[in-house]
Design a protein around this motif. Structure first.
Motif, PDB file in Angstrom:
ATOM      1  N   LEU A 129      -7.333   5.469  13.239  1.00 33.80           N
ATOM      2  CA  LEU A 129      -7.111   4.287  12.464  1.00 33.80           C
ATOM      3  C   LEU A 129      -7.547   4.293  11.105  1.00 33.80           C
ATOM      4  CD1 LEU A 129      -5.432   1.375  12.359  1.00 33.80           C
ATOM      5  CD2 LEU A 129      -7.641   0.349  13.136  1.00 33.80           C
ATOM      6  N   TYR A 130      -6.391   4.273  10.113  1.00 37.00           N
ATOM      7  CA  TYR A 130      -6.858   4.073   8.910  1.00 37.00           C
ATOM      8  C   TYR A 130      -6.742   3.018   8.151  1.00 37.00           C
ATOM      9  CZ  TYR A 130      -6.195   9.435   9.766  1.00 37.00           C
ATOM     10  OH  TYR A 130      -6.350  10.556  10.166  1.00 37.00           O
ATOM     11  N   ARG A 131      -7.284   2.782   7.030  1.00 30.88           N
ATOM     12  CA  ARG A 131      -7.398   1.555   6.399  1.00 30.88           C
ATOM     13  C   ARG A 131      -6.077   1.093   5.892  1.00 30.88           C
ATOM     14  NH1 ARG A 131     -11.726   2.104   1.595  1.00 30.88           N
ATOM     15  NH2 ARG A 131     -10.905   4.171   1.749  1.00 30.88           N
ATOM     16  N   ASN A 132      -5.058   1.946   5.728  1.00 29.79           N
ATOM     17  CA  ASN A 132      -3.906   1.572   5.635  1.00 29.79           C
ATOM     18  C   ASN A 132      -3.030   1.148   6.483  1.00 29.79           C
ATOM     19  OD1 ASN A 132      -3.222   3.967   6.567  1.00 29.79           O
ATOM     20  ND2 ASN A 132      -2.237   4.998   4.739  1.00 29.79           N
ATOM     21  N   GLY A 133      -3.587   1.266   7.666  1.00 29.97           N
ATOM     22  CA  GLY A 133      -2.679   0.663   8.889  1.00 29.97           C
ATOM     23  C   GLY A 133      -2.072   1.837   9.725  1.00 29.97           C
ATOM     24  N   HIS A 192      -0.690  -5.318  11.663  1.00 30.48           N
ATOM     25  CA  HIS A 192      -0.699  -6.207  10.373  1.00 30.48           C
ATOM     26  C   HIS A 192      -0.107  -5.314   9.176  1.00 30.48           C
ATOM     27  CE1 HIS A 192      -3.083  -9.042  12.446  1.00 30.48           C
ATOM     28  NE2 HIS A 192      -3.911  -8.249  13.016  1.00 30.48           N
ATOM     29  N   SER A 193       0.335  -4.022   9.377  1.00 33.11           N
ATOM     30  CA  SER A 193       0.943  -3.266   8.616  1.00 33.11           C
ATOM     31  C   SER A 193       2.217  -2.762   8.461  1.00 33.11           C
ATOM     32  CB  SER A 193      -0.200  -1.943   8.277  1.00 33.11           C
ATOM     33  OG  SER A 193       0.051  -1.300   9.480  1.00 33.11           O
ATOM     34  N   ARG A 196      -1.791   4.451  12.593  1.00 41.83           N
ATOM     35  CA  ARG A 196      -2.473   4.911  13.658  1.00 41.83           C
ATOM     36  C   ARG A 196      -2.197   6.435  14.070  1.00 41.83           C
ATOM     37  NH1 ARG A 196      -1.552   0.528  18.001  1.00 41.83           N
ATOM     38  NH2 ARG A 196       0.467   0.614  16.945  1.00 41.83           N
ATOM     39  N   TYR A 199      -2.951   9.241   2.110  1.00 46.38           N
ATOM     40  CA  TYR A 199      -4.075   9.447   2.674  1.00 46.38           C
ATOM     41  C   TYR A 199      -4.336  10.837   3.462  1.00 46.38           C
ATOM     42  CZ  TYR A 199      -2.016   9.005   7.517  1.00 46.38           C
ATOM     43  OH  TYR A 199      -1.022   9.267   8.545  1.00 46.38           O
ATOM     44  N   PHE A 204       0.859  -1.278   0.065  1.00 45.94           N
ATOM     45  CA  PHE A 204       0.043  -0.045  -0.194  1.00 45.94           C
ATOM     46  C   PHE A 204       0.872   1.205  -0.077  1.00 45.94           C
ATOM     47  CE2 PHE A 204       0.418  -1.529   4.374  1.00 45.94           C
ATOM     48  CZ  PHE A 204       0.682  -0.362   5.083  1.00 45.94           C
ATOM     49  N   ASP A 224       0.064  -0.324  12.768  1.00 45.69           N
ATOM     50  CA  ASP A 224      -0.916  -1.442  13.423  1.00 45.69           C
ATOM     51  C   ASP A 224      -0.098  -2.643  13.262  1.00 45.69           C
ATOM     52  OD1 ASP A 224      -1.796  -2.578  11.221  1.00 45.69           O
ATOM     53  OD2 ASP A 224      -3.946  -2.161  11.281  1.00 45.69           O
TER      54      ASP A 224
END
Length: 196
Positions: free
Chosen positions: A183-187, A132-133, A189, A16, A11, A130
């Protein structure tokens, strides 16, 4: 040659819109002569952006200092010599994802220094990844027009990652009041804390 993408890097360098940045700037404007400290990784775009927003913008790239310290196997205590600013000097401090690269002892010392350097009601703007990112290498967060954030790889930096949950981050900053987090969709924070 560019490095191949790994699953966690797919990503990037997607941009963003930061909801935290305008909130942070609005809170800073309560002070007449705003002074902020940016702990990097430093980029020209961010220097230009904050030069237009605040009275004084100080830069201390703690990422490059942390990288040098680790490569030379120096003591952690040597790292903090670079943050020898006066007590209650700043209205705001930018941590970007610095906390992601510090062990618990180093992170606690950094929070102690931030509390010392911030004025009452001063703000900390912190960005973290986060679980997972987490990317495979370090990026600088680059501010664009209209509060857009993009990413620039910093291949020269080699730092370990230390993931912390939201609860662990808030506990780390117990001497500060949490104001807001996103928290954004791209992980990414984003956190805003205030010195009380």
């Amino acid at each position: 040659a560019p490095l191949p993408n790994t699953p966690n890097d797919l990503f990037y360098p997607a941009e963003y819109s930061s909801m935290m940045l305008p909130m942070y700037l609005e809170n800073l404007k309560r002070s007449r002569e705003i002074q902020v400290l940016d702990m990097g990784p430093v980029c020209e775009e961010n220097i230009t952006f904050f030069a237009q927003q605040v009275k004084k913008h100080y830069v201390c790239d703690m990422f490059i200092r942390l990288d040098r310290n680790r490569r030379k196997k120096l003591k952690s205590a040597d790292l903090w010599n670079h943050l020898d600013y006066a007590q209650q000097r700043f209205d705001g401090i930018h941590l970007w994802d610095l906390v992601d690269h510090l062990n618990d002892s180093e992170a606690s010392k950094l929070m102690e220094l931030c509390h010392f350097m911030l004025r009452p009601m001063g703000m900390i703007m912190a960005y973290t990844f986060d679980e997972h990112s987490i990317p495979s290498f370090i990026y600088s967060f680059v501010i664009r027009d209209n509060d857009r954030i993009t990413f620039r790889p910093q291949h020269h930096l080699d730092l370990p990652w230390q993931y912390r949950t939201n609860r662990e981050l808030i506990l780390l900053l117990t001497t500060f009041r949490p104001i807001k987090s996103f928290l954004y969709r791209n992980g990414i924070r984003e956190f805003l804390f205030q010195r009380v």
